[in-house]
Scaffold this motif. Structure first.
Motif, mmCIF file in Angstrom:
data_model
loop_
_atom_site.group_PDB
_atom_site.id
_atom_site.type_symbol
_atom_site.label_atom_id
_atom_site.label_comp_id
_atom_site.label_asym_id
_atom_site.label_seq_id
_atom_site.Cartn_x
_atom_site.Cartn_y
_atom_site.Cartn_z
ATOM 1 N N SER A 9 52.065 43.199 33.211
ATOM 2 C CA SER A 9 51.090 42.837 32.190
ATOM 3 C C SER A 9 51.115 43.828 31.027
ATOM 4 N N VAL A 10 51.235 45.125 31.326
ATOM 5 C CA VAL A 10 51.255 46.134 30.268
ATOM 6 C C VAL A 10 52.494 45.965 29.390
ATOM 7 N N PHE A 11 53.651 45.759 30.018
ATOM 8 C CA PHE A 11 54.912 45.734 29.276
ATOM 9 C C PHE A 11 55.370 44.318 28.944
ATOM 10 N N GLN A 12 54.498 43.339 29.143
ATOM 11 C CA GLN A 12 54.848 41.936 28.892
ATOM 12 C C GLN A 12 56.197 41.595 29.514
ATOM 13 N N TRP A 13 56.346 42.008 30.749
ATOM 14 C CA TRP A 13 57.585 41.826 31.504
ATOM 15 C C TRP A 13 57.594 40.415 32.084
ATOM 16 N N PRO A 14 58.620 39.622 31.807
ATOM 17 C CA PRO A 14 58.572 38.208 32.223
ATOM 18 C C PRO A 14 58.858 38.016 33.709
ATOM 19 N N GLY A 15 58.012 38.560 34.575
ATOM 20 C CA GLY A 15 58.244 38.460 36.012
ATOM 21 C C GLY A 15 57.221 37.600 36.720
ATOM 22 N N MET A 16 57.278 37.620 38.063
ATOM 23 C CA MET A 16 56.381 36.793 38.864
ATOM 24 C C MET A 16 54.934 37.247 38.762
ATOM 25 N N GLY A 17 54.727 38.567 38.631
ATOM 26 C CA GLY A 17 53.371 39.087 38.557
ATOM 27 C C GLY A 17 52.610 38.495 37.387
ATOM 28 N N ARG A 18 53.303 38.416 36.241
ATOM 29 C CA ARG A 18 52.636 37.870 35.058
ATOM 30 C C ARG A 18 52.382 36.381 35.211
ATOM 31 N N LEU A 19 53.321 35.723 35.880
ATOM 32 C CA LEU A 19 53.144 34.293 36.151
ATOM 33 C C LEU A 19 51.860 34.079 36.959
ATOM 34 N N PHE A 20 51.695 34.921 37.997
ATOM 35 C CA PHE A 20 50.521 34.828 38.866
ATOM 36 C C PHE A 20 49.240 35.143 38.094
ATOM 37 N N LEU A 21 49.315 36.171 37.269
ATOM 38 C CA LEU A 21 48.129 36.560 36.503
ATOM 39 C C LEU A 21 47.693 35.443 35.554
ATOM 40 N N GLN A 22 48.676 34.840 34.871
ATOM 41 C CA GLN A 22 48.371 33.707 33.999
ATOM 42 C C GLN A 22 47.757 32.574 34.808
ATOM 43 N N ALA A 23 48.292 32.373 36.028
ATOM 44 C CA ALA A 23 47.775 31.300 36.871
ATOM 45 C C ALA A 23 46.308 31.545 37.205
ATOM 46 N N ILE A 24 45.947 32.823 37.468
ATOM 47 C CA ILE A 24 44.551 33.136 37.768
ATOM 48 C C ILE A 24 43.686 32.873 36.545
ATOM 49 N N GLN A 25 44.177 33.301 35.372
ATOM 50 C CA GLN A 25 43.385 33.111 34.159
ATOM 51 C C GLN A 25 43.199 31.636 33.833
ATOM 52 N N GLN A 26 44.251 30.831 34.091
ATOM 53 C CA GLN A 26 44.195 29.412 33.739
ATOM 54 C C GLN A 26 43.714 28.542 34.891
ATOM 55 N N VAL A 27 43.395 29.163 36.042
ATOM 56 C CA VAL A 27 43.069 28.415 37.260
ATOM 57 C C VAL A 27 44.150 27.370 37.533
ATOM 58 N N ASP A 28 45.397 27.850 37.571
ATOM 59 C CA ASP A 28 46.558 26.993 37.810
ATOM 60 C C ASP A 28 46.851 27.022 39.311
ATOM 61 N N ILE A 29 46.219 26.074 40.037
ATOM 62 C CA ILE A 29 46.230 26.152 41.499
ATOM 63 C C ILE A 29 47.636 26.110 42.128
ATOM 64 N N PRO A 30 48.544 25.202 41.699
ATOM 65 C CA PRO A 30 49.848 25.176 42.376
ATOM 66 C C PRO A 30 50.565 26.519 42.319
ATOM 67 N N VAL A 31 50.502 27.193 41.167
ATOM 68 C CA VAL A 31 51.162 28.491 41.053
ATOM 69 C C VAL A 31 50.468 29.531 41.937
ATOM 70 N N MET A 32 49.121 29.530 41.917
ATOM 71 C CA MET A 32 48.382 30.482 42.742
ATOM 72 C C MET A 32 48.717 30.305 44.216
ATOM 73 N N SER A 33 48.713 29.054 44.673
ATOM 74 C CA SER A 33 49.005 28.798 46.086
ATOM 75 C C SER A 33 50.409 29.254 46.441
ATOM 76 N N ALA A 34 51.363 28.916 45.570
ATOM 77 C CA ALA A 34 52.746 29.285 45.847
ATOM 78 C C ALA A 34 52.889 30.797 45.922
ATOM 79 N N TYR A 35 52.242 31.496 44.989
ATOM 80 C CA TYR A 35 52.328 32.958 44.990
ATOM 81 C C TYR A 35 51.715 33.515 46.267
#
Lengths: 312, 331
Positions: free
Chosen positions: B268-294
């Motif tokens: 998140s700090v370094f805007q690194w395009p990894g899975m962690g950021r994907l998960f964080l975005q999913a939490i912010q957007q309440v994107d359930i499929p991504v959250m569950s998969a993570y």
């Protein structure tokens, strides 16, 4: 008999001064310094409304023309804003005071929640044993294997999914407290369970059972006061962790709403201006956060060493 | 042996099943997914047909079964936010996270172990005590703050290193893996995030090795080695360090979970395009499929690590095997 009554003539303060704990406390200058700093920070943040030079959330008190001023000692600084101002003209010193009030508040409440859950589960698991014990402690083990911040993020995500989106801002603080509180109960439960299992076999518990006192009353009125020893130490050590977790979650944008920022939110806001050279918006709240966590940690470490050397 | 391994395997499968159940139940919280997919003027018949096609009219047990069998094959549904299959999204982001996490674990081992040995051997030395004090401060400064300070120093003031992203990447392994290790800008981009992520682990490893060294140096066999007149180097490294490494390796293995958690922050700090950021975005957007998969992937990762650790113990520690060797139990 004047000789025997002599110790009793010591004033309360003198008796405190001569206790083992006070002597060991005063023998460690680092701990004294840490305790003083931590206490000052807590007092300053509680009294933020009286101490802060300006109320950063009163739109009438802030002036956009004061925006992005550097700290007072730098060129272009303004004596009214000791640590400079942020992008909309709020004094950094004031936002830090109000922000640490939020951080400390959430830290304290979530530790209280962890304590409540952990102590209750620990008492029940230790006293009842059997299947309930197995379920509680297995859950605890699984949770202990996962990093706190990950558990807090997952709980946060689940709560956000449950809460209707329209109410999200109002419940954000509650969600935050729940996610930090629910991710930290394990240590309390383990300590309380261990000492409850010892107390369960004591005669006073047997006596209480014989005269027909109910299980809940035995657990919470009779055993609880005897197993509270390590709780204070764990709570202090957890407080710094909870403040850190809160700051991290707020920094990641899943914490407190932007209208009521904590230190983590302030740091996050400031990163947008780092590249324009306005380092003070980020670095000062960051330093306040690090100082708070460090001093609480030092006091907690000292308490652990003095009161409960057996805790890991 | 077989009983032990199969018992552990059964436990692991049970844990995965429970996690999958939790992950699946998340879908129940967001209400009807159909409503997000249709247009305003869709007729009731169309909605019903869509429900049938998507299997939303089936019993929960069948839906759960479908979810699990999909997940086993890497099919976690379609992201509400990105409108793309979650499996593809994760596969795209995985190399970035794995390279970042791997490099920082490597760094923390390469730096943490020598520092731990040094501070353990020179317990009262000035440098060693200075290092311990610095490590305490290092633990108290949150990861994201360290990242920000590194960015300010090396990107803003000095301008030496990039502050965000992965730089140029190269596709290898037939395009399935994008690596930042093969280009100059990719390597430069890795430096700050991996240091940020490694710092906490390094202090952990250092403190652990120090504590273990202090313990080992007090044991009889070290005294005996000294009595035999062995050189300092042989005692410190051949006898002492070797025996500290077992718990260190275990903890590093278990700490991989921490690396994943802190990777979310670092990314998140370094805007690194990894899975962690994907998960964080999913939490912010309440994107359930991504959250569950993570959630499922993290649980899978932890279960595998725990399984390997337990099996390694079994292989290393003969006491765990003793109950199968009847007659020699009282060793």
């Amino acid at each position: 008999m004047p000789e025997t009554s002599a110790p009793a003539t010591l004033s309360r303060w003198q008796r405190i001064r001569q206790s083992d704990i006070a002597i060991s406390f005063l023998a460690s200058p680092v701990t004294v310094a840490a305790a003083v700093v931590a206490l000052l920070m807590i007092i300053a943040s509680v009294g933020a409304a009286f101490i802060a030079p300006q109320n950063p959330y009163d739109m009438g008190a802030i002036d956009i023309f004061d925006a992005m001023l550097p700290p007072a000692w730098e060129e272009g600084g303004d004596a009214r804003f000791l640590l400079g101002t942020d992008a909309i003209g709020r004094g950094i010193l004031s936002t830090i005071l109000y922000g640490s009030r939020m951080s400390i508040f959430i830290g304290l409440v979530s530790v209280a929640l962890s304590l409540l859950i952990g102590v209750s589960f620990g008492l029940i698991a230790g006293y009842r044993g059997g299947l309930i014990d197995a379920i509680i402690m297995r859950t605890a083990e699984v949770q202990l294997a996962l990093p706190t911040i990950l558990v807090a993020l997952l709980i946060n995500g689940i709560l956000r999914a449950v809460a209707p989106p329209s109410t999200l801002d109002n419940v954000a603080i509650l969600v935050l407290i729940l996610s930090i509180g629910l991710s930290n109960w394990v240590q309390f439960a383990r300590a309380v369970r261990a000492s409850t299992m010892v107390e369960r076999g004591q005669e006073y518990v047997l006596a209480a059972r014989l005269i027909g006192i109910g299980q809940l009353a035995i657990m919470f009125r009779h055993i609880l006061p005897n197993v509270l020893g390590p709780i204070l130490v764990i709570a202090t050590l957890n407080l710094s962790g909870a403040i850190l977790t809160e700051a991290t979650l707020s920094f990641l944008g899943v914490g407190v709403p932007p209208t009521r920022p904590s230190l983590g939110t302030l740091i996050n806001d400031g990163t947008n201006f780092l590249f324009s050279g306005a380092w003070w918006i980020t670095i000062f709240p960051g330093a306040a956060l690090a100082l708070l966590v460090l001093t609480v940690n030092l006091v907690g470490d000292w308490m652990r060493d003095v009161l409960n050397p057996t805790l890991e | 042996m077989i009983r032990y391994v199969s018992g552990r395997l059964a436990q692991s499968i049970l844990v995965m099943f429970l996690v999958a159940a939790v992950a699946f139940s998340l879908f129940g919280f967001v209400g009807d997914p159909i409503r997000q997919m249709i247009t305003e003027d869709a007729s009731q018949a169309e909605i019903e047909r869509l429900r049938d096609v998507m299997g939303l009219n089936d019993p929960i047990s069948i839906q759960f079964w479908r979810y699990i069998s999909g997940a086993v094959q890497g099919d976690f549904g379609v992201s509400y936010f990105h409108k793309r299959p979650v499996g593809t999204l994760i596969a795209e982001r995985m190399p970035a996270t794995v390279e970042l996490a791997g490099l920082s674990v490597l760094l923390s081992v390469l730096i943490g172990i020598p520092l731990g040995v040094y501070t353990g051997l020179n317990r009262f030395g000035r440098v060693a005590r200075g290092l311990m004090a610095v490590s305490l401060i290092g633990i108290s400064i949150p990861t994201f703050l360290i990242g920000i300070m590194l960015i300010y120093l090396f990107s803003v003031i000095l301008g030496w290193l990039p502050s965000f992203g992965r730089g140029d990447t190269v596709s290898i392994l037939g395009g399935s893996w994008s690596t930042g290790f093969l280009t100059i800008s990719g390597l430069k981009s890795l430096i700050l995030p991996s240091i940020t992520l490694a710092l906490f682990q390094t202090t952990m490893v250092m403190r652990l090795v120090r504590a273990e060294m202090l313990d080992v140096m007090r044991t009889d066999y070290i005294k005996f080695a000294r009595a035999r007149g062995l050189g300092k180097r042989a005692i410190n490294f051949r006898h002492a360090l070797k025996n500290t490494l077992m718990p260190v390796v275990t903890v590093i293995g278990l700490q991989l979970g921490n690396v994943i958690a802190f990777a979310i922050i670092t990314e998140s700090v370094f805007q690194w395009p990894g899975m962690g950021r994907l998960f964080l975005q999913a939490i912010q957007q309440v994107d359930i499929p991504v959250m569950s998969a993570y959630l499922i992937m993290i649980a899978f990762f932890f279960v595998i690590i725990n399984l390997i650790t337990d099996l390694a113990y079994y292989a290393i520690d003969p006491r765990l095997r003793s109950n199968t060797l009847k007659g020699t139990a009282n060793a």
